[in-house]
Write an enzyme that holds these catalytic residues in place. Structure first.
Site, PDB file in Angstrom:
ATOM      1  N   ASP A 170      66.846 -41.833 110.209  1.00  0.00           N
ATOM      2  CA  ASP A 170      67.666 -43.032 110.174  1.00  0.00           C
ATOM      3  C   ASP A 170      68.756 -42.859 111.224  1.00  0.00           C
ATOM      4  O   ASP A 170      69.672 -42.051 111.067  1.00  0.00           O
ATOM      5  CB  ASP A 170      68.271 -43.208 108.777  1.00  0.00           C
ATOM      6  CG  ASP A 170      69.118 -44.477 108.652  1.00  0.00           C
ATOM      7  OD1 ASP A 170      69.565 -45.001 109.683  1.00  0.00           O
ATOM      8  OD2 ASP A 170      69.350 -44.918 107.509  1.00  0.00           O
ATOM      9  N   LYS A 195      73.406 -53.498 111.721  1.00  0.00           N
ATOM     10  CA  LYS A 195      74.637 -52.811 112.074  1.00  0.00           C
ATOM     11  C   LYS A 195      74.884 -52.843 113.588  1.00  0.00           C
ATOM     12  O   LYS A 195      75.127 -53.899 114.151  1.00  0.00           O
ATOM     13  CB  LYS A 195      74.586 -51.387 111.526  1.00  0.00           C
ATOM     14  CG  LYS A 195      74.109 -51.270 110.062  1.00  0.00           C
ATOM     15  CD  LYS A 195      74.903 -52.103 109.093  1.00  0.00           C
ATOM     16  CE  LYS A 195      74.667 -51.743 107.629  1.00  0.00           C
ATOM     17  NZ  LYS A 195      73.323 -51.961 107.100  1.00  0.00           N
TER      18      LYS A 195
END
Length: 379
Positions: A170, A195
């Site tokens: 991730d 994000k």
């Protein structure tokens, strides 16, 4: 192309219809066919959509991958990775990870017979102690959410290869501007593109990037069969966001450093978590696998008092109290009651997510204003 150029041009070409420089938003569910199966590469927008294709090509380019996949959320992307597994398989995961990932692992996939081991990975060699014949996946966040721990991707990748286990990273906190896990040996890179990749807090999206075609084909099948794809409008917004990723990340890093150093010297602050500090346990690994240290900073107050943390986040003006991270605006969160509330308190605190922990997503505003806001809120 160097990264700054790839962020703008990587995997992209002018639209074939009219030469549009920006990919058009193909707001359509289906595509005309001249005869059954006679089409121009697109039949139905769950399977393929030209705007999504442009975005998936951009994902692959900025992560130095060969294949990119866009999903309706970061969790949908993680869900697709877990669908590579079958009952009886085992996963080794860092114990300090996003609460939504933990919830997906434990509340959904454990019920399907998949076993998860949550361990501290600050010493990557410890991972090997948990590998057995059933281990099929190692799941890594680095930097971790919210403790900003750093995990050695190269060492973990070597362990994974030795045991024929997939390694997924991730890369949401670091972004490909700072870190490219595929080049360090990972098999799969995942992003919550909500994000930093989107960068403007106006979309929800996930991404997977791989180099191996067989693995990509398995994931493409899952993507189409499960159907958790993003729409063309969000794909367009993410493409636009990626084009400024490099300039935004540079300012995020500069402001993150200034905020971390201010908090480190504050008499009311106990601990500051930021991988750029020389005293950070894995600072040297961060320095070797990242080009800078990012805009995420977490800290605790002296006395570890829940109410002190509440007082701070409620008094902030420029930092907005909100879920999420990675937008141009600065955000503050209280992980124990927000992003990580789905993790049992005992498990949270073992990983360092105590009641006074505050996580900052440091935006790209003027650093003087950000530090002034923290000064008045902390007192």
């Amino acid at each position: 192309m160097k990264f700054n150029t790839k962020a703008i041009h990587g995997g992209q070409k002018p639209d074939l219809a009219y030469g549009s420089v920006m990919p058009p938003i193909y707001q359509t569910s289906t595509f005309a066919q001249s005869t059954p199966g006679g089409h121009k590469g697109y039949e139905y927008s769950r399977t393929h959509n030209p705007t999504r294709t442009a975005l998936e090509n951009a994902f692959a380019s900025i992560e130095n991958g060969s294949h990119g996949l866009a999903f309706s959320s970061g969790l949908a992307a993680i869900d697709a990775v877990l669908k590579l597994l079958k009952p009886g398989d085992e996963v080794i995961s860092t114990n300090d990870l996003y609460g939504g990932t933990y919830r997906l692992f434990t509340k959904i996939y454990e019920d399907f017979g998949i076993k998860f081991h949550f361990i501290g990975m600050e010493n990557a060699n410890c991972v090997e102690d948990y590998i057995n014949a059933n281990t099929k996946l190692i799941w890594v966040e680095t930097p971790t959410n919210p403790m900003l721990n750093i995990i050695d991707i190269i060492t973990t990748a070597k362990i994974a290869k030795r045991h024929d286990v997939l390694l997924a990273v991730d890369n949401t906190f670091a972004t490909p501007y700072l870190q490219q896990p595929l080049d360090l040996g990972a098999d799969i890179v995942m992003h919550s593109a909500t994000k930093y990749l989107g960068g403007h807090s106006d979309l929800v999206m996930g991404a997977l990037i791989v180099k191996d075609k067989d693995l990509a084909d398995r994931l493409y099948f899952i993507q189409n069969a499960s159907g958790a794809v993003c729409g063309p409008q969000d794909a367009f917004l993410a493409l636009r966001g990626i084009k400024t990723l490099h300039v935004r990340m540079q300012r995020h890093c500069e402001n993150g450093k200034a905020v971390a150093e201010y908090l480190e010297k504050h008499p009311k602050i106990e601990n500051v978590y930021w991988p750029g500090f020389k005293h950070h346990p894995n600072h040297l690994i961060a320095k070797s696998q990242m080009t800078n240290f990012g805009g995420m900073v977490s800290f605790t107050t002296k006395g570890n008092n829940y109410q002190d943390a509440m007082n701070i986040v409620e008094k902030l003006n420029i930092f907005t109290l909100a879920e999420s991270l990675g937008g141009v605006e600065s955000l503050a969160g209280h992980p124990a009651s927000m992003t990580h509330a789905s993790i049992p308190k005992e498990d949270r605190e073992k990983a360092g997510v105590v009641d006074s922990l505050i996580r900052l997503s440091v935006g790209i505003e003027d650093e003087t204003d950000l530090i002034g806001d923290l000064k008045q809120a902390i007192g």
